[in-house]
Scaffold this active site. Structure first.
Site, short mmCIF file in Angstrom:
data_model
loop_
_atom_site.label_atom_id
_atom_site.label_comp_id
_atom_site.label_asym_id
_atom_site.label_seq_id
_atom_site.Cartn_x
_atom_site.Cartn_y
_atom_site.Cartn_z
N LYS A 114 1.47 -9.89 41.29
CA LYS A 114 1.37 -8.32 41.79
C LYS A 114 2.83 -7.92 42.34
O LYS A 114 3.36 -7.28 41.77
CB LYS A 114 0.44 -7.51 41.93
CG LYS A 114 -0.86 -8.11 40.88
CD LYS A 114 -1.35 -6.43 41.05
CE LYS A 114 -3.07 -6.90 39.90
NZ LYS A 114 -4.23 -5.51 40.63
N LYS A 196 -3.34 -15.54 29.13
CA LYS A 196 -4.66 -15.30 28.64
C LYS A 196 -4.64 -13.63 28.30
O LYS A 196 -3.08 -12.97 28.13
CB LYS A 196 -5.25 -14.52 30.21
CG LYS A 196 -6.97 -14.94 30.44
CD LYS A 196 -6.89 -14.74 31.49
CE LYS A 196 -7.77 -13.48 31.85
NZ LYS A 196 -8.21 -13.35 32.73
N LYS A 199 -4.24 -7.14 29.92
CA LYS A 199 -4.39 -5.46 29.58
C LYS A 199 -2.86 -5.10 29.29
O LYS A 199 -2.34 -3.70 29.21
CB LYS A 199 -5.01 -4.55 30.34
CG LYS A 199 -6.20 -4.78 30.15
CD LYS A 199 -7.50 -3.82 31.36
CE LYS A 199 -8.90 -3.83 30.73
NZ LYS A 199 -9.73 -2.87 31.95
#
Ligand code: TRP
Length: 331
Positions: A114, A196, A199
Site C-alpha cells: 500500500k 484476485k 475492490k
C-alpha cells in the site's frame, strides 16, 4: 451445554462488495451464525488509512452494513456492527500498539504494497493498521477468524501480540485461529485472471459488484478474458476459463467434470453467457432483499444502534480487564 465459540470478521466499506467477497466471505458467514457466536462488522476505521470521499464513504458504510443483513445474517442472532460505533476498538488499539514492535509492522507485506501504491500518503495509520485489526479480534475474545490469505500475516501478528501480552499479564486474550473453509471459491479478475478480483481495480470490466444488474453482469462475463482455444476445461494455462469455471461451479454447485460435459463442443460465447446468467440468478434474491430493507431507513439505523450496544458490552469486559492488568485506575 458447551459454549459456542466466538467468530469474528470485518469487511472494509471501501467499495460495493464484489462477487469474490460474496462467495468467499459473506455467503460463508451466513452458514456460521447457528454454530458460532458471531461478530461481523464494517471496518470504517480501517478504511481511512487510504483517502476516502466522505459522501461516498457514508453511503458505502450503510450499503455494506445493509448487505450483511440482505445476505442473510440475522441481527438478532449475530452481532452486526460498525467498528467506529464502538470506541473500545480505538482504545485497545492504542494499548496494543505499545506491545507491537516497529520491526514487526515494517515486515507486513500489505503495508509495503500500500505504501508503494500511495507514496504521497504513507500515514501512521497505514503502518499501525494491523494493530487495530488485532484489537478488533482480541476485544471479542474471538476463537476463530475467517480471513483470506492476504490477511494471514496480520492474524499471525495478532497471535504474536497475544503471546507477548499474556506472557506478561497472564491469560487476558484468547489465542485466535484462522478459519479457512475449503469450500470457499477463489474468484479472480475477469480481465487479468491470475490476479484476485479486487475492490480497487480500475478496469470496470474486471470485477462484478454484487449490486450490478443482470445486463451488466452478463456484459462483464461476455468481455471476460479467456484464451484462443475453444474448449471449456481446466487445463494448465487456461486461467481465464478456470476462473469462469470456478465461479460457475460456486454458484451452481456443479463439479468441473459436469461443467466440461455441459459445454463440450460449445463455444466460449455460450459458456460465458451461462456463467453470467447463473451469477445474476444467484445474486437476485440478495439484491431483492437489499432493495426491500434499504427502503426502510429506520430499520437499518435501529440495527446499527443495537449492534453497537451489543458490541460495546461484549468488548468492554476485555478492555476493563486489560486496563486493570496494566495498572490503570478505572473509575
Ligand atoms: N483487514 C481486513 C481486510 O482488509 C478487514 C478487517 C479489519 C478484519 N478488522 C478485521 C478481518 C478483523 C478479520 C478480523 O480484509
Amino acid at each position: 451445554m458447551e459454549q459456542k465459540k466466538n467468530m469474528l470478521s470485518l469487511i472494509q466499506p471501501t467499495n460495493t462488495p464484489h462477487l469474490g467477497n460474496y462467495l468467499g466471505a459473506m455467503q460463508n458467514w451466513v452458514k456460521m451464525q447457528n454454530d458460532y457466536n458471531c461478530f461481523f462488522g464494517i471496518a470504517d476505521l480501517h478504511s481511512i488509512t487510504v483517502r476516502q470521499d466522505p459522501i461516498k464513504l457514508r453511503a458505502q458504510i450503510k450499503e455494506s452494513y445493509t448487505l450483511l443483513i440482505a445476505a442473510g445474517l440475522d441481527p438478532e442472532k449475530s452481532t452486526l456492527f460498525v467498528q467506529g460505533h464502538n470506541p473500545n476498538h480505538a482504545e485497545l488499539s492504542w494499548i496494543l500498539s505499545c506491545y507491537t514492535q516497529f520491526g514487526e509492522l515494517s515486515r507486513m507485506t500489505q503495508f509495503k504494497d500500500k505504501s508503494q501504491k500511495h507514496p504521497d500518503n504513507i500515514n501512521a495509520g497505514l503502518f499501525t493498521y494491523p494493530v487495530l485489526m488485532a484489537a478488533d479480534i482480541l476485544l471479542y475474545q474471538a476463537d476463530l477468524v475467517p480471513v483470506g490469505i492476504d490477511q494471514m500475516q496480520h492474524l499471525e501478528l495478532t497471535r504474536n501480540i497475544v503471546q507477548r501480552f499474556n506472557g506478561i499479564y497472564g491469560d487476558v486474550f484468547k489465542m485466535p485461529e484462522a478459519y479457512i473453509t475449503k469450500a470457499t471459491a477463489k474468484v479472480n479478475s475477469l480481465q487479468e485472471p491470475t490476479k484476485k478480483m479486487s475492490k480497487s481495480d480500475e478496469n470496470p470490466n474486471a470485477s462484478v459488484w454484487i449490486l450490478d444488474d443482470k445486463d451488466t453482469i452478463i456484459r462483464k462475463f461476455k468481455r471476460a478474458v479467456t484464451d484462443s482455444e475453444a474448449e471449456v476445461c481446466a487445463r494448465e494455462g487456461k486461467d481465464g476459463i478456470i476462473n469462469l469455471m470456478s465461479i460457475y461451479s460456486a454458484v451452481t454447485d456443479k463439479s468441473f467434470d459436469e461443467i466440461e460435459a455441459e459445454f463440450k463442443g460449445k463455444g466460449y460465447g455460450d459458456f460465458k453467457l451461462a456463467v453470467g446468467e447463473a451469477v445474476a440468478e444467484k445474486l437476485a434474491p440478495l439484491q431483492n432483499e437489499y432493495k426491500r430493507i434499504s427502503a426502510d431507513k429506520s430499520y437499518i439505523e435501529d440495527c446499527m444502534k443495537k449492534g453497537a450496544e451489543k458490541a460495546f458490552k461484549a468488548s468492554r469486559k476485555t478492555l476493563s480487564k486489560v486496563q486493570k492488568k496494566l495498572g490503570f485506575i478505572t473509575i
